[in-house]
Enzyme design. Structure first.
Site, PDB file in Angstrom:
ATOM      1  N   GLY A   1       0.820  -1.194  -0.144  1.00 24.02           N
ATOM      2  CA  GLY A   1       0.015  -0.096   0.152  1.00 24.02           C
ATOM      3  C   GLY A   1       0.822   1.273   0.051  1.00 24.02           C
TER       4      GLY A   1
ATOM      5  CG  ASN B   1       1.898   3.698   6.231  1.00 24.50           C
ATOM      6  OD1 ASN B   1       1.153   4.196   5.600  1.00 24.50           O
ATOM      7  ND2 ASN B   1       2.254   2.463   5.704  1.00 24.50           N
TER       8      ASN B   1
ATOM      9  CG  LEU C   1       4.004  -0.954  14.737  1.00 29.57           C
ATOM     10  CD1 LEU C   1       3.337  -0.194  13.419  1.00 29.57           C
ATOM     11  CD2 LEU C   1       4.631   0.100  15.643  1.00 29.57           C
TER      12      LEU C   1
ATOM     13  CE1 TYR D   1     -13.124  -2.673  18.790  1.00 27.96           C
ATOM     14  CE2 TYR D   1     -14.600  -3.766  17.360  1.00 27.96           C
ATOM     15  CZ  TYR D   1     -13.312  -3.348  17.356  1.00 27.96           C
ATOM     16  OH  TYR D   1     -12.485  -3.458  16.475  1.00 27.96           O
TER      17      TYR D   1
END
Length: 278
Positions: A40, A115, A89, A192
């Protein structure tokens, strides 16, 4: 005239490509970290930065995919300087390991592009038992930035070159829960909302960049932090939303069949010097 094709204050429009935005820039000698660089926007950002002489560190979960991407870029740009490092991450331990290895490498760091991300997924917990979108999109990048700041400050001071931190946020920050960031309900599955959770993570990205810039200004640090909305782009970010994925692909994929998709120029605009010299 199609109203959204008009140029903005930057001199570019949604149709501008990353290569057009960075035309004429020589970034030789700069070093950048791009998270989520194997697909991407991350891939296109890596390619165009490398095209202009930046040494790019691809910070990725899947090193196999990243190495394939790296090889493809090297075939096009043999002079490109690109390395691959593993970074998940959603794992704070992985973030700490990545930062420790990078800081120990002795490399400078001029640009950090936060990003990578996940969007509107079903309720899931990260490796650290934190709601996945908040953990990946915000907390992982927050910790990564904090652990790399000393290296960035040192680089900016010694090189006399302004550093840049870019948080890829989204207009979807407007979809955050009505109370904003629900720190006391981050892991509450019963209430949620996949879009509410995504929105609060993107709102956190913006607040993080704003606060960083304030601290840099107060402390006289030669770094600027930006947040941005990259636009609607057909990438695998939409993998959890098949209907939207189809709409985006139909609406934006052609974009004059240029190499860069319509929104990636915005990310490069936040890195490239502006007419005011920032």
């Amino acid at each position: 005239m199609w109203p959204f094709s008009r140029k903005g204050v930057s001199g570019f429009s949604w149709k501008s490509t990353a290569e057009e935005v960075t035309h004429g820039i020589d970034a030789t000698g700069l070093t950048a970290i791009v998270t989520g660089a194997s697909s991407g926007i991350g891939t296109e950002t890596t390619r165009v930065l490398a095209l202009h002489g930046v040494h790019v560190i691809m910070a990725v979960r899947n090193k196999v995919n990243a190495n394939n991407t790296r090889e493809a870029i090297l075939k096009e740009i043999p002079s490109a300087k690109i390395d691959v490092m593993e970074l998940d991450l959603s794992s704070l331990e992985s973030v700490k390991k990545f930062a420790s290895e990078f800081n120990s490498s002795g490399l400078p760091l001029n640009i950090l592009i936060n990003n990578a991300g996940v969007m509107a997924c079903p309720f899931m917990l990260s490796n650290d038992n934190i709601e996945l979108q908040f953990a990946t999109n915000h907390l992982g990048h927050f910790l990564l930035t904090n652990l790399l700041l000393d290296t960035m400050k040192k680089t900016a001071s010694e090189s006399k070159t302004e550093g840049r931190i870019v948080n890829v946020s989204s207009e979807a920050h407007k979809f955050a829960y009505s109370e904003g960031i629900r720190f006391d309900k981050i892991n509450e599955q019963s209430s949620y909302s996949k879009w509410g959770a995504y929105g609060q993570s993107k709102l956190a990205n913006i607040l993080h960049a704003n606060q960083l810039t304030k601290h840099f200004k107060d402390d006289g640090v030669n770094i600027i932090a930006n947040s941005l909305h990259p636009g609607g782009i057909a990438t695998n970010l939409y993998r959890h939303n098949s209907a939207i994925n189809g709409i985006v692909k139909c609406g934006w994929q052609t974009c004059d069949e240029k190499r860069s998709t319509g929104g990636s120029h915005n990310l490069l605009c936040s890195i490239a010097p502006t007419s005011e010299g920032s």
